[in-house]
Write a protein that holds these residues in place. Structure first.
Motif, PDB file in Angstrom:
ATOM      1  N   GLU A  12      46.963  36.965  37.707  1.00  0.00           N
ATOM      2  CA  GLU A  12      47.507  36.738  39.302  1.00  0.00           C
ATOM      3  C   GLU A  12      45.561  36.376  40.599  1.00  0.00           C
ATOM      4  O   GLU A  12      45.865  35.642  41.623  1.00  0.00           O
ATOM      5  CB  GLU A  12      47.262  38.412  40.140  1.00  0.00           C
ATOM      6  CG  GLU A  12      48.552  39.205  40.152  1.00  0.00           C
ATOM      7  CD  GLU A  12      49.167  40.152  39.991  1.00  0.00           C
ATOM      8  OE1 GLU A  12      47.580  41.007  40.401  1.00  0.00           O
ATOM      9  OE2 GLU A  12      49.934  40.240  40.301  1.00  0.00           O
ATOM     10  N   ALA A  13      44.502  36.230  39.955  1.00  0.00           N
ATOM     11  CA  ALA A  13      43.656  35.755  40.348  1.00  0.00           C
ATOM     12  C   ALA A  13      43.256  34.557  39.670  1.00  0.00           C
ATOM     13  O   ALA A  13      41.902  33.782  40.716  1.00  0.00           O
ATOM     14  CB  ALA A  13      42.679  36.541  39.639  1.00  0.00           C
ATOM     15  N   GLY A  14      44.642  33.833  39.832  1.00  0.00           N
ATOM     16  CA  GLY A  14      44.557  32.208  39.055  1.00  0.00           C
ATOM     17  C   GLY A  14      43.440  31.605  37.310  1.00  0.00           C
ATOM     18  O   GLY A  14      43.535  30.523  37.625  1.00  0.00           O
ATOM     19  N   HIS A  15      43.992  32.516  37.270  1.00  0.00           N
ATOM     20  CA  HIS A  15      43.210  32.418  35.771  1.00  0.00           C
ATOM     21  C   HIS A  15      44.403  32.119  35.014  1.00  0.00           C
ATOM     22  O   HIS A  15      45.021  32.660  34.504  1.00  0.00           O
ATOM     23  CB  HIS A  15      42.523  33.981  34.432  1.00  0.00           C
ATOM     24  CG  HIS A  15      41.693  33.456  34.015  1.00  0.00           C
ATOM     25  ND1 HIS A  15      42.370  33.066  32.836  1.00  0.00           N
ATOM     26  CD2 HIS A  15      39.962  33.152  34.058  1.00  0.00           C
ATOM     27  CE1 HIS A  15      41.331  32.630  31.479  1.00  0.00           C
ATOM     28  NE2 HIS A  15      40.545  32.756  32.512  1.00  0.00           N
ATOM     29  N   VAL A  16      44.108  30.577  34.364  1.00  0.00           N
ATOM     30  CA  VAL A  16      45.050  29.690  34.023  1.00  0.00           C
ATOM     31  C   VAL A  16      45.451  30.105  32.332  1.00  0.00           C
ATOM     32  O   VAL A  16      46.478  30.416  32.279  1.00  0.00           O
ATOM     33  CB  VAL A  16      45.212  28.581  34.509  1.00  0.00           C
ATOM     34  CG1 VAL A  16      46.176  27.844  33.077  1.00  0.00           C
ATOM     35  CG2 VAL A  16      44.900  28.073  35.344  1.00  0.00           C
ATOM     36  N   ASP A  17      44.377  30.518  32.041  1.00  0.00           N
ATOM     37  CA  ASP A  17      44.772  30.974  30.464  1.00  0.00           C
ATOM     38  C   ASP A  17      45.256  32.090  30.658  1.00  0.00           C
ATOM     39  O   ASP A  17      46.030  32.762  29.355  1.00  0.00           O
ATOM     40  CB  ASP A  17      43.715  30.848  29.690  1.00  0.00           C
ATOM     41  CG  ASP A  17      42.652  29.335  29.528  1.00  0.00           C
ATOM     42  OD1 ASP A  17      43.325  28.613  30.004  1.00  0.00           O
ATOM     43  OD2 ASP A  17      41.492  29.565  29.405  1.00  0.00           O
ATOM     44  N   ALA A  18      45.025  32.827  31.019  1.00  0.00           N
ATOM     45  CA  ALA A  18      45.770  34.399  31.648  1.00  0.00           C
ATOM     46  C   ALA A  18      46.807  34.406  31.731  1.00  0.00           C
ATOM     47  O   ALA A  18      47.574  34.685  31.244  1.00  0.00           O
ATOM     48  CB  ALA A  18      45.157  34.856  32.303  1.00  0.00           C
ATOM     49  N   GLN A  19      47.348  33.490  32.547  1.00  0.00           N
ATOM     50  CA  GLN A  19      49.011  33.174  32.888  1.00  0.00           C
ATOM     51  C   GLN A  19      49.899  32.984  32.111  1.00  0.00           C
ATOM     52  O   GLN A  19      50.351  33.318  31.807  1.00  0.00           O
ATOM     53  CB  GLN A  19      48.908  32.574  34.156  1.00  0.00           C
ATOM     54  CG  GLN A  19      48.443  32.210  35.516  1.00  0.00           C
ATOM     55  CD  GLN A  19      48.135  31.272  36.198  1.00  0.00           C
ATOM     56  OE1 GLN A  19      48.532  30.546  36.086  1.00  0.00           O
ATOM     57  NE2 GLN A  19      47.885  31.770  37.670  1.00  0.00           N
ATOM     58  N   TYR A  20      49.048  31.460  31.092  1.00  0.00           N
ATOM     59  CA  TYR A  20      49.613  31.411  29.454  1.00  0.00           C
ATOM     60  C   TYR A  20      49.638  32.346  29.071  1.00  0.00           C
ATOM     61  O   TYR A  20      50.645  32.596  28.466  1.00  0.00           O
ATOM     62  CB  TYR A  20      48.645  30.150  29.230  1.00  0.00           C
ATOM     63  CG  TYR A  20      49.305  29.992  28.218  1.00  0.00           C
ATOM     64  CD1 TYR A  20      50.974  29.271  27.682  1.00  0.00           C
ATOM     65  CD2 TYR A  20      48.365  29.781  26.755  1.00  0.00           C
ATOM     66  CE1 TYR A  20      51.245  29.125  26.460  1.00  0.00           C
ATOM     67  CE2 TYR A  20      49.164  29.361  25.557  1.00  0.00           C
ATOM     68  CZ  TYR A  20      50.703  28.630  25.920  1.00  0.00           C
ATOM     69  OH  TYR A  20      51.123  28.754  24.474  1.00  0.00           O
TER      70      TYR A  20
END
Length: 288
Positions: free
Chosen positions: A38-46
């Motif tokens: 939710e803070a925009g961390h792309v690896d976390a989104q993936y």
């Protein structure tokens, strides 16, 4: 101060998610990844998308893969496409767009999957182009698929060279292809060795090939053993072949059971066999 406001906070929650996922604590990992995502961390989104897949939460997986894909993550593009392929026509069209984008960015697994798509569609030159792109990056499945297309085009020497290299690495498909080539040459002993190695490497279809080869040789006991093994592994083609063999051995009731299992898995030949076998049954009931 919020839990995830700065980059450090997002990284912290991402690392926590990785640790929790590694321990198999997926629901806790999902919550940790969510804070970072939710803070925009792309690896976390993936990674959050991957956890949703493991938890069977397809809609959420698609949502987070799409967020990461839109941020340019090629792995997320690939994973998003894989999820969308299981949907309706619009989702399938979108899946191909994401595969194409990831392929253009040099993502070898997406290039390979694009090759599979075009191969299934019968567009072999385009399939070959995508397989070649992935193979140049060391994608072994693409290499073997490319060799398969070359065999169909008569480029046997080049194809066999690829297959030998892949077989040395234990690729089950390459071993299976080499078994087919040995059988075509009449070297059934060599074919059997390749098929056995292919089966041991994880290709259940190799058990079917062994069964069919032994059946042709008249070794029906060995044929049945291998087809039973293929059927036990859930191979629909093996179930159908076993049913056909059992019909020839006048073991009709057993054959019907295998045909039915194969038909339930979508095997059209098994469905036709059931229809054919149903005719004498109906005639016999009418004569009672």
């Amino acid at each position: 101060m919020g839990v995830v406001l700065g980059g450090f906070g997002a990284r912290k929650w991402f690392r926590r998610g990785v640790a929790l996922a590694g321990q198999g604590r997926l629901e806790e990992a999902r919550d940790a990844y969510l804070r970072a995502a939710e803070a925009g961390h792309v690896d976390a989104q993936y990674n959050l998308g991957l956890v949703h897949v493991d938890l069977g939460e397809r809609a959420d997986a698609i949502r987070w893969f799409r967020r990461a894909a839109e941020a340019g993550d090629t792995g997320a593009m690939h994973s998003l496409a894989r999820q969308l392929l299981g949907g309706d026509h619009e989702e399938v069209v979108e899946a191909l767009r994401w595969y194409a984008k990831a392929s253009g960015d040099g993502h070898a697994p997406s290039q390979y999957n694009m090759g599979l798509h075009y191969q299934t569609a019968g567009e072999l030159p385009t399939a070959e182009r995508f397989f070649a792109m992935a193979a140049k990056q060391g994608h072994l499945d693409a290499d073997v698929s490319l060799a398969g297309l070359w065999l169909g085009r008569g480029r046997r020497a080049e194809a066999e060279e690829i297959l030998r290299r892949a077989a040395e690495k234990g690729h089950p498909g390459a071993l299976g292809f080499l078994g087919d080539l040995a059988k075509e040459r009449g070297d059934t002993e060599r074919a059997a060795r390749f098929y056995l190695d292919s089966y041991r490497a994880g290709f259940s279809g190799a058990a079917v090939n062994l069964g069919l080869m032994y059946e042709k040789q008249g070794s029906l006991g060995e044929a049945e053993d291998w087809l039973v093994q293929a059927a036990a592994d859930g191979n629909a083609g093996g179930m159908y072949a076993l049913g056909r063999l059992l019909v020839g051995l006048d073991r009709r009731d057993e054959a019907v059971g295998y045909f039915r299992e194969a038909a339930e898995l979508g095997d059209e030949s098994a469905r036709r066999a059931l229809q054919i076998l149903a005719v004498p049954e109906e005639d016999a009931r009418g004569q009672e």
